[in-house]
Design a protein around this motif. Structure first.
Motif, mmCIF file in Angstrom:
data_model
loop_
_atom_site.group_PDB
_atom_site.id
_atom_site.type_symbol
_atom_site.label_atom_id
_atom_site.label_comp_id
_atom_site.label_asym_id
_atom_site.label_seq_id
_atom_site.Cartn_x
_atom_site.Cartn_y
_atom_site.Cartn_z
ATOM 1 N N GLU A 1 0.571 -1.403 0.111
ATOM 2 C CA GLU A 1 -0.282 0.248 0.189
ATOM 3 C C GLU A 1 0.831 1.047 0.067
ATOM 4 N N ARG A 2 1.867 1.483 0.692
ATOM 5 C CA ARG A 2 2.566 2.740 1.009
ATOM 6 C C ARG A 2 3.590 2.972 -0.387
ATOM 7 N N HIS A 3 4.057 1.578 -1.407
ATOM 8 C CA HIS A 3 4.614 2.187 -2.487
ATOM 9 C C HIS A 3 3.528 2.156 -3.406
ATOM 10 N N LEU A 4 2.112 1.552 -3.383
ATOM 11 C CA LEU A 4 1.108 2.109 -4.315
ATOM 12 C C LEU A 4 0.556 4.068 -3.668
ATOM 13 N N ASN A 5 0.724 4.224 -2.646
ATOM 14 C CA ASN A 5 0.485 5.830 -2.649
ATOM 15 C C ASN A 5 1.538 6.509 -3.137
ATOM 16 N N ALA A 6 2.482 6.232 -2.557
ATOM 17 C CA ALA A 6 3.376 6.592 -3.509
ATOM 18 C C ALA A 6 3.699 7.005 -4.996
ATOM 19 N N MET A 7 3.188 5.849 -5.865
ATOM 20 C CA MET A 7 2.869 5.799 -7.400
ATOM 21 C C MET A 7 1.874 6.956 -7.679
ATOM 22 N N ILE A 8 0.788 7.323 -6.400
ATOM 23 C CA ILE A 8 -0.638 8.104 -7.057
ATOM 24 C C ILE A 8 0.212 9.310 -6.659
ATOM 25 N N ALA A 9 1.094 9.817 -5.708
ATOM 26 C CA ALA A 9 1.616 11.224 -5.465
ATOM 27 C C ALA A 9 2.551 11.430 -6.324
ATOM 28 N N ALA A 10 2.865 10.878 -6.806
ATOM 29 C CA ALA A 10 4.603 10.672 -7.605
ATOM 30 C C ALA A 10 3.738 11.650 -9.173
ATOM 31 N N GLN A 11 2.497 10.989 -10.179
ATOM 32 C CA GLN A 11 1.787 11.089 -10.773
ATOM 33 C C GLN A 11 2.641 11.563 -12.339
ATOM 34 N N ASP A 12 3.285 12.808 -12.379
ATOM 35 C CA ASP A 12 4.767 12.225 -13.910
ATOM 36 C C ASP A 12 5.804 12.336 -13.560
ATOM 37 N N ASP A 13 6.192 12.626 -12.191
ATOM 38 C CA ASP A 13 7.937 11.522 -11.739
ATOM 39 C C ASP A 13 8.144 10.560 -11.656
ATOM 40 N N VAL A 14 8.732 10.828 -13.153
ATOM 41 C CA VAL A 14 8.662 8.907 -14.162
ATOM 42 C C VAL A 14 10.205 8.591 -13.116
ATOM 43 N N GLU A 15 10.943 8.961 -12.341
ATOM 44 C CA GLU A 15 11.803 8.632 -11.625
ATOM 45 C C GLU A 15 11.538 8.198 -11.050
ATOM 46 N N ALA A 16 10.118 8.485 -9.771
ATOM 47 C CA ALA A 16 10.041 8.081 -9.202
ATOM 48 C C ALA A 16 8.335 6.592 -9.008
ATOM 49 N N LEU A 17 8.095 7.188 -10.130
ATOM 50 C CA LEU A 17 7.126 6.371 -11.045
ATOM 51 C C LEU A 17 7.653 4.890 -11.258
ATOM 52 N N ASN A 18 9.045 4.633 -10.998
ATOM 53 C CA ASN A 18 9.761 3.526 -11.771
ATOM 54 C C ASN A 18 9.884 2.521 -10.562
ATOM 55 N N HIS A 19 10.350 4.030 -9.498
ATOM 56 C CA HIS A 19 11.660 3.749 -8.443
ATOM 57 C C HIS A 19 10.223 2.392 -7.624
ATOM 58 N N HIS A 20 8.611 2.727 -6.872
ATOM 59 C CA HIS A 20 7.967 2.345 -6.780
ATOM 60 C C HIS A 20 6.796 1.091 -7.206
ATOM 61 N N ASP A 21 7.322 1.413 -8.187
ATOM 62 C CA ASP A 21 5.888 0.509 -9.507
ATOM 63 C C ASP A 21 7.186 -0.365 -9.002
ATOM 64 N N ASP A 22 8.622 -0.990 -8.910
ATOM 65 C CA ASP A 22 9.531 -1.537 -9.052
ATOM 66 C C ASP A 22 9.562 -2.475 -7.233
ATOM 67 N N ALA A 23 9.148 -1.150 -6.332
ATOM 68 C CA ALA A 23 8.551 -2.158 -5.026
ATOM 69 C C ALA A 23 7.973 -2.526 -5.447
ATOM 70 N N PHE A 24 6.675 -1.800 -5.316
ATOM 71 C CA PHE A 24 5.514 -2.284 -5.272
ATOM 72 C C PHE A 24 5.188 -3.993 -5.763
ATOM 73 N N HIS A 25 5.880 -3.952 -7.146
ATOM 74 C CA HIS A 25 6.014 -5.748 -7.625
ATOM 75 C C HIS A 25 7.019 -6.930 -6.695
ATOM 76 N N ARG A 26 8.092 -6.211 -6.044
ATOM 77 C CA ARG A 26 8.610 -6.588 -4.952
ATOM 78 C C ARG A 26 7.771 -7.435 -3.816
ATOM 79 N N ALA A 27 7.525 -6.069 -3.483
ATOM 80 C CA ALA A 27 6.657 -6.299 -2.383
ATOM 81 C C ALA A 27 5.722 -7.752 -2.123
ATOM 82 N N VAL A 28 5.273 -7.932 -3.892
ATOM 83 C CA VAL A 28 3.954 -8.548 -3.775
ATOM 84 C C VAL A 28 4.572 -9.759 -3.568
ATOM 85 N N PHE A 29 5.915 -10.175 -4.617
ATOM 86 C CA PHE A 29 7.113 -11.368 -4.991
ATOM 87 C C PHE A 29 7.275 -11.773 -3.511
ATOM 88 N N ASP A 30 8.169 -10.789 -2.822
ATOM 89 C CA ASP A 30 8.138 -11.742 -1.345
ATOM 90 C C ASP A 30 6.818 -12.130 -0.589
#
Length: 237
Positions: free
Chosen positions: A121-150
């Motif tokens: 949820e934390r990384h989802l909320n960070a993506m929602i807040a990032a909007q047009d920040d590609v670097e932040a979106l990419n970072h939290h997208d990666d972390a979101f999926h890794r959290a799911v995998f873990d």
């Protein structure tokens, strides 16, 4: 099989049969070379290769050791290989993601802990807040999926999917989505995965993840084809 490959296989056999278990220190070079019937130069080549694949590690001033042989360590090379891929190979990798990620999401839905769900949820909320920040979106997208995998509790599956999910490719996709004003749709797909996890619904999590990866695959196919056409040489007249 080359002499170096034979030397590598002999060392690997010592590890597989338990003679050299995880964490064990290799015998001195001269002793091990004699035991295996190898020249010292050939042994060094074999050791260098096994260090590269994370089977062995050299501790300066101490010796050479067998690593922990953990899945995340041994499968690290998958991610390095994916980062080097181009063109149609990227499509194939995305197809592999489509096969495995939905299964992982479904499994995570049945095993995820409250703490792990908060991390997703934390990384989802960070993506929602990032909007047009590609670097932040990419970072939290990666972390979101890794959290799911873990959350699957399967280290091998988590390490494999973590390697397949190239951050460089994700960055390319996010940049394109932001330029097309389509980032909100992709974030909504992440939210659907989160809700399925929160409800412990394996079937819904599987479906949400399948939809998400399929969307990424469709975008990649369309844009990869376009980029290839743009870079193709002019026909001869």
């Amino acid at each position: 099989m080359s002499l170096t490959e034979q030397a590598i296989e002999r060392i690997r056999q010592l590890i597989k049969d338990g003679t050299l278990p995880p964490g064990a220190r290799l015998p001195p070079e001269q002793e091990l070379a004699a035991e295996l019937g190898l020249s010292r130069n050939l042994l060094r080549e074999a050791v260098r290769s096994l260090v590269t694949t994370r089977v062995l590690e050299v501790r300066r001033g101490d010796g050479t050791y067998v690593t922990s042989l953990s899945p995340e360590l041994l499968l690290e090379g998958v991610g390095l290989a994916v980062e080097m891929m181009r063109g149609d190979d990227l499509i194939e990798i995305t197809e592999v993601r489509r096969l495995f990620e939905p299964v992982a999401a479904g499994l995570a839905a049945t095993r995820i802990t409250a703490e792990q769900l908060r991390e997703v949820e934390r990384h989802l909320n960070a993506m929602i807040a990032a909007q047009d920040d590609v670097e932040a979106l990419n970072h939290h997208d990666d972390a979101f999926h890794r959290a799911v995998f873990d959350a699957t509790g399967n280290k091998s599956l988590s390490a494999l999917l973590g390697g397949i999910a190239s951050r460089t490719l994700r960055s390319r996709v996010w940049r394109g989505l932001v330029e097309e004003n389509s980032a909100d749709r992709t974030i909504a797909e992440h939210a659907a995965i989160y809700r399925a996890l929160a409800h412990g619904d394996a079937s819904l999590a599987h479906a949400a993840a399948l939809m998400h990866v399929s969307t990424t695959e469709t975008w990649l196919r369309e844009n990869l084809g376009r980029s290839l056409m743009e870079t193709a040489p002019e026909p001869l007249r």
